[in-house]
Design a protein around this motif. Structure first.
Motif: not given
Length: 109
Positions: A13, A17, A20, A26-27, A30-31, A39-41, A44
Motif C-alpha cells: 500500500q 501510494k 501513484l 491516481t487510484q 490504477l483501478r 478506487i478504494r485502496m 485495489l
C-alpha cells in the motif's frame, strides 16, 4: 501461493501510494488498469493480492511493470499529438490548450 501477510500488504500500500504520486497518477487510474470494481485502496490491494495468489511475487511485479509501461506509452502518445491550429494557421491556445501544456511540462519534470 498464499496470501500476502499484513506487513506485506502495508508495504504494498505504501509503495502504491508513492508510485501513484511520483507518476502523477491516481487510484482511479490504477483501478482502470487493474479493472477493479472500486478506487478504494482495499479493493485495489485485493486485486493485486489475487495476482499474487495465482502467480506469486514475480507475477505481481510483472503486472505492476506492465501497468507502468502502458502509462508511459499513453503519456508518449499524448505528447506526440499536435496542438490544434486556428484557421489562419497560428497556434490556438485556449484555456484547455494551456492547461494541457502545463500538465505535460509537469509530468516531464
Amino acid at each position: 501461493m498464499s496470501a500476502l501477510s499484513p506487513e506485506q500488504l502495508e508495504g504494498l500500500q505504501a509503495f502504491l501510494k508513492d508510485w501513484l504520486r511520483h507518476s502523477g497518477r491516481t487510484q482511479a487510474d490504477l483501478r482502470r488498469a487493474l479493472q477493479a470494481s472500486s478506487i478504494r485502496m482495499p479493493v485495489l490491494l485485493e486485486a493485486l493480492q489475487h495476482t499474487y495468489a495465482g502467480e506469486g511475487l514475480t507475477g505481481l511485479a510483472g503486472q505492476l511493470c506492465g501497468i507502468e509501461e502502458r502509462w508511459q506509452l499513453e503519456d508518449q502518445a499524448i505528447d506526440t499529438v499536435p496542438a490544434p491550429t486556428a484557421q489562419d494557421g497560428s497556434a490556438s491556445l485556449g484555456q484547455l490548450d494551456l492547461l494541457l501544456q502545463e500538465i505535460r511540462s509537469e509530468r516531464r519534470d
